[in-house]
Design a protein around this motif. Sequence first.
Motif, PDB file in Angstrom:
ATOM      1  N   PHE A  78      24.704  33.888  47.160  1.00  0.00           N
ATOM      2  CA  PHE A  78      24.384  33.101  45.967  1.00  0.00           C
ATOM      3  C   PHE A  78      24.924  31.681  46.078  1.00  0.00           C
ATOM      4  O   PHE A  78      24.348  30.744  45.511  1.00  0.00           O
ATOM      5  CB  PHE A  78      24.916  33.805  44.713  1.00  0.00           C
ATOM      6  CG  PHE A  78      24.097  34.998  44.330  1.00  0.00           C
ATOM      7  CD1 PHE A  78      22.916  34.847  43.614  1.00  0.00           C
ATOM      8  CD2 PHE A  78      24.469  36.269  44.713  1.00  0.00           C
ATOM      9  CE1 PHE A  78      22.140  35.931  43.277  1.00  0.00           C
ATOM     10  CE2 PHE A  78      23.701  37.369  44.380  1.00  0.00           C
ATOM     11  CZ  PHE A  78      22.528  37.204  43.666  1.00  0.00           C
ATOM     12  N   LEU A  79      26.015  31.515  46.813  1.00  0.00           N
ATOM     13  CA  LEU A  79      26.515  30.156  47.053  1.00  0.00           C
ATOM     14  C   LEU A  79      25.489  29.346  47.855  1.00  0.00           C
ATOM     15  O   LEU A  79      25.308  28.151  47.615  1.00  0.00           O
ATOM     16  CB  LEU A  79      27.851  30.204  47.799  1.00  0.00           C
ATOM     17  CG  LEU A  79      28.484  28.836  48.088  1.00  0.00           C
ATOM     18  CD1 LEU A  79      28.838  28.116  46.779  1.00  0.00           C
ATOM     19  CD2 LEU A  79      29.736  28.988  48.946  1.00  0.00           C
ATOM     20  N   LEU A  80      24.809  30.007  48.800  1.00  0.00           N
ATOM     21  CA  LEU A  80      23.738  29.323  49.522  1.00  0.00           C
ATOM     22  C   LEU A  80      22.638  28.862  48.565  1.00  0.00           C
ATOM     23  O   LEU A  80      22.132  27.741  48.673  1.00  0.00           O
ATOM     24  CB  LEU A  80      23.143  30.255  50.578  1.00  0.00           C
ATOM     25  CG  LEU A  80      23.858  30.302  51.931  1.00  0.00           C
ATOM     26  CD1 LEU A  80      23.333  31.455  52.773  1.00  0.00           C
ATOM     27  CD2 LEU A  80      23.710  28.982  52.667  1.00  0.00           C
ATOM     28  N   TYR A  81      22.277  29.727  47.613  1.00  0.00           N
ATOM     29  CA  TYR A  81      21.264  29.343  46.630  1.00  0.00           C
ATOM     30  C   TYR A  81      21.743  28.156  45.804  1.00  0.00           C
ATOM     31  O   TYR A  81      20.974  27.247  45.490  1.00  0.00           O
ATOM     32  CB  TYR A  81      20.941  30.510  45.703  1.00  0.00           C
ATOM     33  CG  TYR A  81      20.429  31.755  46.406  1.00  0.00           C
ATOM     34  CD1 TYR A  81      19.774  31.680  47.632  1.00  0.00           C
ATOM     35  CD2 TYR A  81      20.613  33.012  45.836  1.00  0.00           C
ATOM     36  CE1 TYR A  81      19.314  32.824  48.262  1.00  0.00           C
ATOM     37  CE2 TYR A  81      20.153  34.159  46.452  1.00  0.00           C
ATOM     38  CZ  TYR A  81      19.510  34.064  47.670  1.00  0.00           C
ATOM     39  OH  TYR A  81      19.054  35.196  48.298  1.00  0.00           O
ATOM     40  N   VAL A  82      23.025  28.161  45.462  1.00  0.00           N
ATOM     41  CA  VAL A  82      23.616  27.047  44.717  1.00  0.00           C
ATOM     42  C   VAL A  82      23.492  25.754  45.517  1.00  0.00           C
ATOM     43  O   VAL A  82      23.116  24.696  44.991  1.00  0.00           O
ATOM     44  CB  VAL A  82      25.096  27.354  44.371  1.00  0.00           C
ATOM     45  CG1 VAL A  82      25.828  26.096  43.912  1.00  0.00           C
ATOM     46  CG2 VAL A  82      25.185  28.451  43.317  1.00  0.00           C
ATOM     47  N   GLY A  83      23.801  25.819  46.805  1.00  0.00           N
ATOM     48  CA  GLY A  83      23.706  24.626  47.643  1.00  0.00           C
ATOM     49  C   GLY A  83      22.279  24.139  47.809  1.00  0.00           C
ATOM     50  O   GLY A  83      22.006  22.929  47.720  1.00  0.00           O
TER      51      GLY A  83
END
Length: 440
Positions: A78-83
């Motif tokens: 989900f951090l990748l999606y945030v980025g």
Amino acid sequence: MSRNVRVLAARCCFDVIDQGMSLSEALPKAQASLDNPADKALLQEICFGVMRTLPQLEAVCSQLMAKPLIKQLRPLQFLLYVGIYQLKFMRIPDHAAISETVEAARELKGQSLTKLINAVLRNVQRQPQLFDFASAAAAVQYNHPGWLISQLQQTYPTQWPQILQANQQKAPLWLRVNVSKIAPADYAAALEQAQISFSQPLSYLPAAIKLTQAQDVTTLPGYHQGWFSVQDAAAQHAALLLNVNDSLHILDACCAPGGKTCHILELAPQALLTALDKEPKRLERVHDNLARLGLTARVIAGDAAEPTLWWQGQLFDRILLDVPCSATGVIRRHPDIRWLRKKADIAALAELQQRILQQCWALLAPGGKLLYATCSVLAAENDEQITTFLQQHTDARLAALPEHLTILKSDVHSSSWQILPGEQDMDGFFYALLEKDSQL
């Protein structure tokens, strides 16, 4: 709890998608660890944005990774999606979006994955064609679950793209002036004096004011004096359609958080109003709203589907039935709804809605009116419910809606009203006004 906005955003999105928590619950908990209002606003922008564009974010990742991160590494996915959301949809400089997201990975115990995360984000930066979804599945093109797209296509053969597009927009902040305390013109003057930009675009809703920019409502003129409430324009029709006055005995059967309860009392302060809700915890908001606006109601915890447990025997002249629903009309305001709601939920909700409608109809006095309302755009919860009910009740008929509303209606039905998301910048809402035969 972390004070890193990207860490909080990743965990918040994980809680919604993987843990089934609503964004309305997860986001305030995450924001509580932040002191800076700008950081709280940034956190909300990122979380709402990821919810709005999740299928596309997943599709981009799938092109750049052999497989998604799983189990204890899911927050890092989900951090990748945030980025990616920051790179594609926000005005944050690319270098800042990448470096801050990589730094957040370290705090999420993903030290060994920082190179992977950095590489994925830099590929997104360099390859704008990754967001070419012209040949992708409809769920990816429109950022909605396939089952919902299918139902909208069936019910709205020509309007479904417009509904999906409206769901992707940010919802405006609508106010409802408390006419029992201040005239709409006087409140408009107070906003002008405070140099707050607004409009009053709906002549048939004179107490409705739309702010040009969202802001902390507690800082607006007259908040503590109860001069206004926050309520979407679509919901402001409920009290008006009921045509209330001070002599009536009224039931708001599914009342929390109390916006429509308060509106009814603003129009008819002396009416005897019972505000009912199944969840005692949610009634705290009702009490708070009544107190701030200086209004009085009989507030009780009870199930509208089980009136024998709370009803005291006196029939009601008016009943507002804003039943539990899929909330598919307010996705622009709550973008996580599309992921939390499942196709199987609709039949169960429809069964509950019909049971509440049947039970509350027995509480309505002859000649009385019951307003059935949902914030749904699905036919199973709206027109089909009314059709089923009318087939079973010869003492019920659809009352005509006020003439000025007929020109606004987007559907083909003459006596119910389906507002679609984005129509005159309103939420999606459904109304049907039922009248009981007085010759009983």
